[in-house]
Every structure is written in C-alpha cells, then in structure tokens.
Design a protein around this motif. Structure first.
Motif, PDB file in Angstrom:
ATOM      1  N   PHE A   1      11.184  -4.179   4.040  1.00  0.00           N
ATOM      2  CA  PHE A   1       9.917  -3.648   3.541  1.00  0.00           C
ATOM      3  C   PHE A   1       9.050  -3.155   4.689  1.00  0.00           C
ATOM      4  O   PHE A   1       8.525  -2.027   4.662  1.00  0.00           O
ATOM      5  N   ILE A   2       8.909  -3.963   5.729  1.00  0.00           N
ATOM      6  CA  ILE A   2       8.073  -3.595   6.872  1.00  0.00           C
ATOM      7  C   ILE A   2       8.693  -2.421   7.624  1.00  0.00           C
ATOM      8  O   ILE A   2       8.003  -1.465   7.980  1.00  0.00           O
ATOM      9  N   ALA A   3       9.996  -2.473   7.847  1.00  0.00           N
ATOM     10  CA  ALA A   3      10.672  -1.443   8.630  1.00  0.00           C
ATOM     11  C   ALA A   3      10.630  -0.075   7.947  1.00  0.00           C
ATOM     12  O   ALA A   3      10.609   0.958   8.618  1.00  0.00           O
ATOM     13  N   ALA A   4      10.578  -0.055   6.624  1.00  0.00           N
ATOM     14  CA  ALA A   4      10.544   1.203   5.889  1.00  0.00           C
ATOM     15  C   ALA A   4       9.181   1.890   6.006  1.00  0.00           C
ATOM     16  O   ALA A   4       9.036   3.043   5.633  1.00  0.00           O
ATOM     17  N   GLY A   5       8.220   1.176   6.533  1.00  0.00           N
ATOM     18  CA  GLY A   5       6.871   1.723   6.656  1.00  0.00           C
ATOM     19  C   GLY A   5       6.026   1.238   5.494  1.00  0.00           C
ATOM     20  O   GLY A   5       6.494   1.167   4.371  1.00  0.00           O
ATOM     21  N   THR A   6       4.821   0.885   5.794  1.00  0.00           N
ATOM     22  CA  THR A   6       3.961   0.334   4.761  1.00  0.00           C
ATOM     23  C   THR A   6       2.610   1.035   4.760  1.00  0.00           C
ATOM     24  O   THR A   6       2.238   1.690   5.721  1.00  0.00           O
ATOM     25  N   THR A   7       1.943   0.857   3.672  1.00  0.00           N
ATOM     26  CA  THR A   7       0.550   1.265   3.525  1.00  0.00           C
ATOM     27  C   THR A   7      -0.170   0.040   2.989  1.00  0.00           C
ATOM     28  O   THR A   7       0.484  -0.886   2.465  1.00  0.00           O
ATOM     29  N   PRO A   8      -1.486   0.013   3.082  1.00  0.00           N
ATOM     30  CA  PRO A   8      -2.185  -1.132   2.493  1.00  0.00           C
ATOM     31  C   PRO A   8      -1.820  -1.328   1.015  1.00  0.00           C
ATOM     32  O   PRO A   8      -1.611  -2.453   0.566  1.00  0.00           O
ATOM     33  N   GLN A   9      -1.706  -0.241   0.269  1.00  0.00           N
ATOM     34  CA  GLN A   9      -1.383  -0.362  -1.147  1.00  0.00           C
ATOM     35  C   GLN A   9       0.029  -0.911  -1.362  1.00  0.00           C
ATOM     36  O   GLN A   9       0.249  -1.723  -2.254  1.00  0.00           O
ATOM     37  N   SER A  10       0.990  -0.505  -0.541  1.00  0.00           N
ATOM     38  CA  SER A  10       2.352  -1.029  -0.710  1.00  0.00           C
ATOM     39  C   SER A  10       2.421  -2.509  -0.359  1.00  0.00           C
ATOM     40  O   SER A  10       3.201  -3.250  -0.951  1.00  0.00           O
ATOM     41  N   VAL A  11       1.591  -2.942   0.579  1.00  0.00           N
ATOM     42  CA  VAL A  11       1.536  -4.372   0.898  1.00  0.00           C
ATOM     43  C   VAL A  11       0.989  -5.146  -0.299  1.00  0.00           C
ATOM     44  O   VAL A  11       1.534  -6.176  -0.692  1.00  0.00           O
ATOM     45  N   VAL A  12      -0.072  -4.633  -0.883  1.00  0.00           N
ATOM     46  CA  VAL A  12      -0.660  -5.284  -2.063  1.00  0.00           C
ATOM     47  C   VAL A  12       0.366  -5.367  -3.193  1.00  0.00           C
ATOM     48  O   VAL A  12       0.460  -6.371  -3.894  1.00  0.00           O
ATOM     49  N   ASN A  13       1.165  -4.332  -3.356  1.00  0.00           N
ATOM     50  CA  ASN A  13       2.129  -4.261  -4.458  1.00  0.00           C
ATOM     51  C   ASN A  13       3.437  -4.996  -4.188  1.00  0.00           C
ATOM     52  O   ASN A  13       4.240  -5.165  -5.107  1.00  0.00           O
ATOM     53  N   PHE A  14       3.681  -5.427  -2.957  1.00  0.00           N
ATOM     54  CA  PHE A  14       4.969  -6.030  -2.602  1.00  0.00           C
ATOM     55  C   PHE A  14       5.274  -7.261  -3.443  1.00  0.00           C
ATOM     56  O   PHE A  14       4.416  -8.124  -3.643  1.00  0.00           O
ATOM     57  N   GLN A  15       6.503  -7.315  -3.929  1.00  0.00           N
ATOM     58  CA  GLN A  15       7.012  -8.472  -4.666  1.00  0.00           C
ATOM     59  C   GLN A  15       8.423  -8.777  -4.176  1.00  0.00           C
ATOM     60  O   GLN A  15       9.192  -7.858  -3.875  1.00  0.00           O
ATOM     61  N   LEU A  16       8.764 -10.045  -4.112  1.00  0.00           N
ATOM     62  CA  LEU A  16      10.137 -10.423  -3.799  1.00  0.00           C
ATOM     63  C   LEU A  16      11.047 -10.022  -4.952  1.00  0.00           C
ATOM     64  O   LEU A  16      10.592  -9.833  -6.082  1.00  0.00           O
TER      65      LEU A  16
END
Length: 84
Positions: free
Chosen positions: A17-32
C-alpha cells in the motif's frame, strides 16, 4: 500457517500500500484484506476464550502494533484533509 507467515502477509499488505504511493484520502480509506481481518478476529476470539498460544499472542501483538500505526496515520491524514 505459522505466525511468521500470517504476520508477513499483513506487513506485505501495508508495505505494498505504501510503496504504491498514497494520498491522505487513500490512507483514510485503507482496509486490510478480508483474510487478514478474519485472522485478527480469530486471534481476538481465542484470546477472549483463553485458547491463545504463545505464538498466537505474538501474532496478535504484531496485529495490534500495526493497527496502532495505521490509526495514527489515518488521524494524521484526516488533519491533512481538513487543512485543504
């Protein structure tokens, strides 16, 4: 599956997830993944019923550490989003 394999898969999910590049919104949306969530639920259930082995306890501790890190990251991401 052994603890190290289960734990490694969860770490891999977060690293990918981190290596693919993140945005604040993608961090908020992250789920296992569903499988990681199911394993965590199993460990919590076994902990509550007294069936947790020492190996399971170490795995649960890893999950909880990762969860804490992700909660902190999500809180910081919310701050970034609110500042925009």
């Amino acid at each position: 599956m052994t603890t190290s394999v289960n734990t490694a898969k969860v770490y891999d999910e977060i690293i990918d997830f981190i290596a693919a590049g993140t945005t604040p919104q993608s961090v908020v949306n992250f789920q296992l993944s569903d499988s990681a969530k199911a394993r965590l639920e199993e460990l919590v259930y076994r902990h509550k019923t007294g069936e947790l082995t020492p190996e399971d306890k170490r795995e649960l501790d890893h999950f909880l550490t990762l969860e804490h890190i992700m909660r902190l990251a999500k809180a910081k991401a919310h701050q970034y989003l609110n500042a925009e």
